[in-house]
Design an enzyme around this catalytic site. Structure first.
Site, mmCIF file in Angstrom:
data_model
loop_
_atom_site.group_PDB
_atom_site.id
_atom_site.type_symbol
_atom_site.label_atom_id
_atom_site.label_comp_id
_atom_site.label_asym_id
_atom_site.label_seq_id
_atom_site.Cartn_x
_atom_site.Cartn_y
_atom_site.Cartn_z
ATOM 1 N N HIS A 194 71.689 39.893 -14.788
ATOM 2 C CA HIS A 194 72.761 40.187 -13.911
ATOM 3 C C HIS A 194 74.179 40.121 -14.518
ATOM 4 C CE1 HIS A 194 74.807 40.429 -10.183
ATOM 5 N NE2 HIS A 194 75.545 39.248 -10.406
ATOM 6 N N ASP A 241 67.288 41.343 -13.031
ATOM 7 C CA ASP A 241 68.559 40.837 -12.693
ATOM 8 C C ASP A 241 68.676 39.050 -12.713
ATOM 9 O OD1 ASP A 241 70.968 41.913 -11.132
ATOM 10 O OD2 ASP A 241 70.704 39.918 -10.333
ATOM 11 N N SER A 269 78.621 43.123 -8.690
ATOM 12 C CA SER A 269 78.132 41.833 -7.932
ATOM 13 C C SER A 269 78.872 41.615 -6.434
ATOM 14 C CB SER A 269 78.321 40.655 -8.789
ATOM 15 O OG SER A 269 77.693 39.805 -8.485
#
Ligand SMILES: *[C@@H]1O[C@H](CO)[C@@H](O)[C@H](O)[C@H]1NC(C)=O
Ligand SMILES: *[C@@H]1O[C@H](CO)[C@@H](O)[C@H](O)[C@H]1NC(C)=O
Ligand SMILES: *[C@@H]1O[C@H](CO)[C@@H](O)[C@H](O)[C@H]1NC(C)=O
Ligand SMILES: *[C@@H]1O[C@H](CO)[C@@H](O)[C@H](O)[C@H]1NC(C)=O
Ligand SMILES: *[C@@H]1O[C@H](CO)[C@@H](O)[C@H](O)[C@H]1NC(C)=O
Length: 286
Positions: A267, A212, A96
């Protein structure tokens, strides 16, 4: 007789176990810390015994919102210290926001000795989605977030530094102190170094996927992004690639740029999924 044969054999086996894998440095995502990367660390140590894994806890929690350049400088110094202990080179993985910090470190410290770089669902071309920010900025709306982020105050936050509003590009170029520079969209006296730092990689692996739900557009994980109409332009058709601004095209021509798209992964699952580590991370940790 038997003993004499066994001793050198044991030495060969044990030294190959210790030296065959390069050390790995892990950088966590926003609002979390090293705990969130433990699964990846454990799996690497289990499957590649003997690998040294550095899992940093710096800039965890709220401090992950500190400006990108500050994090890049601090974590970059740490990384250079680690590489000095490992002249054979290391591998680097960021998840990330950590993947964008990691990529910028490679550019800002072009004397690094990182072998392979793995970006696990990171906003490499920027971010234009607010859902994940509501814990931090409860009233933030997508269409007006630029008013906060493209300001002096907004640029003190990491998210402001890579906020890329397709409808306010002139403000992005005027205010953003980080992303347009590190992506060489605005030329600077560091542009050449920024390119060198990526072109020396053995491989750049960019992992992301359509489910995601945080990285927006998800193709930003592979340097794709919205045009002014919010149509997504894939990396191969964007200036950053076509004009080879940071070396992506060069890497690609040498088969060193690897784009991996995995559907069905939210995600917050990329770093929690052993199958992702096994299939898409371990093969690049040589
Ligand atoms: C890097 O190593 C040097 C020398 O060992 C030390 O003085 C310095 O504090 C270290 N820096 C970081 C960021 O760990
Ligand atoms: C900065 O904004 C002005 C308009 O306010 C615009 O004319 C200029 O092109 C912008 N700068 C860049 C680098 O886009
Ligand atoms: C590079 O640009 C920065 C920011 O504009 C400036 O502060 C610095 O002095 C420049 N360095 C060189 C070597 O020109
Ligand atoms: C946006 O869409 C319009 C109409 O489809 C098109 O003419 C224009 O070229 C598009 N603009 C961009 C920046 O893609
Ligand atoms: C874990 O990763 C695999 C791909 O390797 C994917 O098919 C699966 O949906 C993922 N599971 C979760 C819970 O994200």
């Amino acid at each position: 007789m038997i003993n004499m044969m066994l001793v050198p054999l044991f030495i060969i086996i044990s030294s190959s176990l210790v030296y065959s894998y390069r050390p790995v440095v892990l950088l966590h995502g926003i609002m979390t810390g090293s705990d969130s990367m433990e699964l990846i660390k454990d799996r690497i140590e289990e499957m590649h015994p003997g690998t040294i894994v550095y899992n940093t806890n710096r800039f965890s929690g709220w401090s992950s919102l500190e400006s990108m350049w500050y994090q890049v400088q601090q974590l970059g110094n740490d990384l250079i210290n680690i590489t000095e202990k490992h002249p054979e080179g290391i591998n680097l993985l960021g998840y990330s926001q950590g993947g964008l910090v990691a990529r910028a470190i490679l550019q800002a410290f072009p004397n690094h000795n990182v072998h392979n770089f793995i970006s696990l669902s990171s906003p490499q071309a920027g971010q234009y989605g607010t859902d994940f920010l509501h814990i931090i900025f409860p009233n933030l709306a997508l269409k007006t977030a630029y008013e906060l982020f493209y300001s002096r105050v907004g640029q003190h936050t990491s998210v402001g530094n890579y906020w890329n509003d397709p409808h306010h590009q002139y403000l992005y170029y005027n205010y953003s102190e980080f992303l347009p520079f590190i992506n060489n969209e605005i030329a600077s006296n560091k542009s050449e170094e920024f390119k060198v730092g990526l072109m020396k990689l053995n491989k750049m692996i960019l992992i992301g996927g359509p489910d995601d739900n945080v990285i927006t557009p998800w193709q930003s994980s592979q340097f794709g992004y919205y045009n002014r109409n919010e149509s997504v332009i894939n990396v191969m058709h964007r200036d950053i690639y076509v004009e080879d601004k940071i070396g992506l095209k060069t890497l690609d021509k040498q088969h060193k740029l690897i784009l991996i798209t995995v559907p069905g992964v939210d995600h917050f699952m990329w770093h929690m999924n052993v199958s992702i580590v096994d299939k898409f991370v371990l093969p690049y940790l040589d």
